[in-house]
Design an enzyme around this catalytic site. Structure first.
Site, PDB file in Angstrom:
ATOM      1  N   HIS A 156       8.679 -16.465  -1.275  1.00 47.49           N
ATOM      2  CA  HIS A 156       8.753 -15.354  -2.254  1.00 47.49           C
ATOM      3  C   HIS A 156       7.529 -14.436  -2.130  1.00 47.49           C
ATOM      4  O   HIS A 156       7.145 -13.788  -3.091  1.00 47.49           O
ATOM      5  CB  HIS A 156       8.862 -15.877  -3.697  1.00 47.49           C
ATOM      6  CG  HIS A 156       9.869 -16.965  -3.861  1.00 47.49           C
ATOM      7  ND1 HIS A 156      11.157 -16.726  -4.258  1.00 47.49           N
ATOM      8  CD2 HIS A 156       9.783 -18.298  -3.633  1.00 47.49           C
ATOM      9  CE1 HIS A 156      11.829 -17.883  -4.291  1.00 47.49           C
ATOM     10  NE2 HIS A 156      11.016 -18.851  -3.901  1.00 47.49           N
ATOM     11  N   SER A 277      -3.982   9.026  11.575  1.00 50.92           N
ATOM     12  CA  SER A 277      -3.389  10.008  10.675  1.00 50.92           C
ATOM     13  C   SER A 277      -3.919  11.381  11.047  1.00 50.92           C
ATOM     14  O   SER A 277      -5.068  11.516  11.467  1.00 50.92           O
ATOM     15  CB  SER A 277      -3.773   9.657   9.245  1.00 50.92           C
ATOM     16  OG  SER A 277      -3.686  10.795   8.421  1.00 50.92           O
ATOM     17  N   LYS A 283      -7.579   6.217   8.664  1.00 52.34           N
ATOM     18  CA  LYS A 283      -6.350   5.450   8.898  1.00 52.34           C
ATOM     19  C   LYS A 283      -6.205   4.887  10.307  1.00 52.34           C
ATOM     20  O   LYS A 283      -6.554   5.521  11.279  1.00 52.34           O
ATOM     21  CB  LYS A 283      -5.113   6.329   8.613  1.00 52.34           C
ATOM     22  CG  LYS A 283      -4.940   6.743   7.174  1.00 52.34           C
ATOM     23  CD  LYS A 283      -4.686   5.586   6.223  1.00 52.34           C
ATOM     24  CE  LYS A 283      -3.374   4.906   6.464  1.00 52.34           C
ATOM     25  NZ  LYS A 283      -2.257   5.573   5.817  1.00 52.34           N
ATOM     26  N   GLU A 290       6.171  -0.708  12.734  1.00 46.29           N
ATOM     27  CA  GLU A 290       7.083  -0.030  11.802  1.00 46.29           C
ATOM     28  C   GLU A 290       8.336   0.463  12.521  1.00 46.29           C
ATOM     29  O   GLU A 290       9.446   0.390  12.001  1.00 46.29           O
ATOM     30  CB  GLU A 290       6.375   1.152  11.140  1.00 46.29           C
ATOM     31  CG  GLU A 290       5.242   0.720  10.215  1.00 46.29           C
ATOM     32  CD  GLU A 290       4.410   1.922   9.787  1.00 46.29           C
ATOM     33  OE1 GLU A 290       4.806   2.579   8.822  1.00 46.29           O
ATOM     34  OE2 GLU A 290       3.389   2.199  10.435  1.00 46.29           O
TER      35      GLU A 290
END
Ligand code: ARG
Length: 457
Positions: A156, A277, A283, A290
């Site tokens: 979980h 970024s 970043k 992804e």
């Protein structure tokens, strides 16, 4: 341009129709398979006495020249000739004259197209199986490096129990092994020759299909001509295997995206596998992972696209079936690209073993404290409650399980003794899980050994 079917027609095909119905812009990927098939079919035609020895020679030479043109990227395809099969037939006739038209005896594009697809799938699946093996080897080597790294397991997405990090990598290695079985099964289903089924009912010339199967390297033959030309179930099998494999790699990617965040900090990804970024200077983004997650959506979509095309199609062939190719090509290409990029990314992973270790302490040890009481004779359900109340109290006090004293334990149960405190170490707790397939060091080492042997490491 004239069509092969011009005899029946009073009007020239509308250009809109040519554009709309063509498949050659994408099915030209099957051209080399189509040549192979043509060469085998030519032999069968010779054996059936449909072409003479000289004609066979002439046609073979023509086909071999086309093969050369294809390999050198010199073959010109025309949408007016609709698909790869008609383009190759047309080119052959250009080369050898009208006698080239004999090649389309005792066959139809309906059995041709599935034959090409099955040949193509067999080649591609071997590449996928190899890519999967490479990735499994990478995971096994990562496991080899991380037997002594302790991390928490999650259920979980809440901290559950300490494990050895190697155990985690071997988990995905197992998933990829099962994927390989799925692809091997898809290979087996594709490995059946449909050629000689004709347009729907079989062929009336004495074509030896068993010879064709041997010649083209198929392990078996389709048994019913309608099934042979109507079905694309063997493609669904490939798309399904790609979708499941993508799902596994997407979950692995998701874990690594989380683990590489500042919040977790368990791993860091190699810079060369991340992007930055355009606005935020700080970043470092896990875009590759992804995109693996994102591209898995396409793999699912391709499976559903074809399932939907097939649903409700009357037996046998319908032109709708032409829509099978783009999903097939896309899934194979997508999965191959994922396998290629993920391997070096994993190899470059660096692991912060202090962070992973600290995740595995404190309440992740609670199950074992309950089990301690069980070993002293307390029923598990009662032990669960005792330790649960202890956890609740420690949470209120803002204390961790490792800070607890024997007195505090005794206040919850008289059964607690000194050895309960020494139990409260993540690696100790992990090593108690000696069940086959569990995370105890001895089990992990055993599984690592088996995995290395199976992967030839
Ligand atoms: N390009 C077609 C396909 O992909 C080949 C078979 C065409 N057959 C036909 N009768 N129109 O399915």
């Amino acid at each position: 341009m004239q069509k092969p079917w011009e005899g029946r027609f009073r009007e020239k095909t509308d250009e809109l129709v040519e554009e709309f119905t063509q498949s050659v812009s994408f099915d030209q990927r099957l051209a080399l398979q189509d040549i192979r098939q043509n060469l085998a079919h030519l032999k069968a035609l010779r054996m059936a006495g449909i072409v003479s020895e000289e004609e066979e020679k002439l046609l073979r030479k023509g086909l071999e020249e086309i093969e050369q043109e294809l390999k050198e990227n010199r073959m010109e395809f025309s949408k007016a000739w609709e698909d790869v099969h008609m383009n190759i037939e047309r080119r052959l006739i250009e080369k050898v004259g009208e006698v080239g038209g004999k090649i389309h005896t005792a066959r139809s594009r309906n059995d041709q197209v599935v034959t090409d697809e099955r040949l193509f799938i067999k080649e591609e699946l071997l590449k996928i199986l190899e890519g999967l093996r490479e990735l499994r080897r990478t995971l096994v080597l990562l496991a080899d490096r991380t037997v002594d790294v302790i991390v928490v397991s999650y259920t979980h997405l809440q901290r559950a129990q300490p494990i050895r990090l190697a155990h985690y990598f071997l988990a995905y290695r197992e998933a990829l092994l099962v994927d390989a079985m799925r692809f091997a099964h898809a290979y087996r289903l594709a490995d059946s020759l449909p050629l000689g089924s004709g347009a729907s009912a079989g062929v009336d010339f004495p074509i030896d299909r068993f010879f064709l199967a041997r010649e083209l390297g198929f392990r078996s033959l389709t048994r019913n001509s309608l099934y042979a030309v109507a079905e694309r179930d063997f493609i669904l099998e490939v798309l399904y295997a790609c979708a499941v494999c993508g799902m596994h790699l997407s979950r692995l990617s998701e874990d690594l995206i989380l683990w590489s965040s500042e919040e977790f900090g368990f791993v860091s990804l190699p810079d060369r596998f991340c992007t930055g970024s355009s606005i935020m200077p700080q970043k470092k983004n896990p875009d590759v992972l992804e995109l693996i997650r994102g591209k898995t959506g396409r793999l699912y979509g391709n499976l559903f696209a074809l399932l939907t095309v097939l649903k409700g199609l009357p037996y046998a062939y319908n032109r709708d079936l032409q829509e099978d190719k783009e999903p097939l090509f896309d899934s194979l290409d997508t999965l191959k690209s994922i396998l290629v990029v993920l391997k070096p990314l994993l190899e470059g992973l660096s692991i912060n073993s202090e962070k992973t270790y600290s995740s595995a302490g404190n309440f992740a040890l609670a199950t074992d404290l309950a089990n301690y009481l069980v070993l002293k004779g307390m029923p598990f359900r009662q032990a669960h409650k005792v330790v649960g109340s202890l956890v609740a109290q420690l949470l209120e006090k803002g204390k961790s399980l490792e800070e607890v004293s024997l007195e505090e334990l005794k206040a919850f149960s008289e059964l607690f003794e000194e050895d309960a405190l020494s139990l409260l170490k993540p690696e100790k707790v992990a090593d108690r899980r000696k069940s086959y397939g569990g995370t105890a060091k001895e089990q992990v080492l055993l599984q690592l050994e088996v995995a290395k042997r199976e992967e030839g490491l």
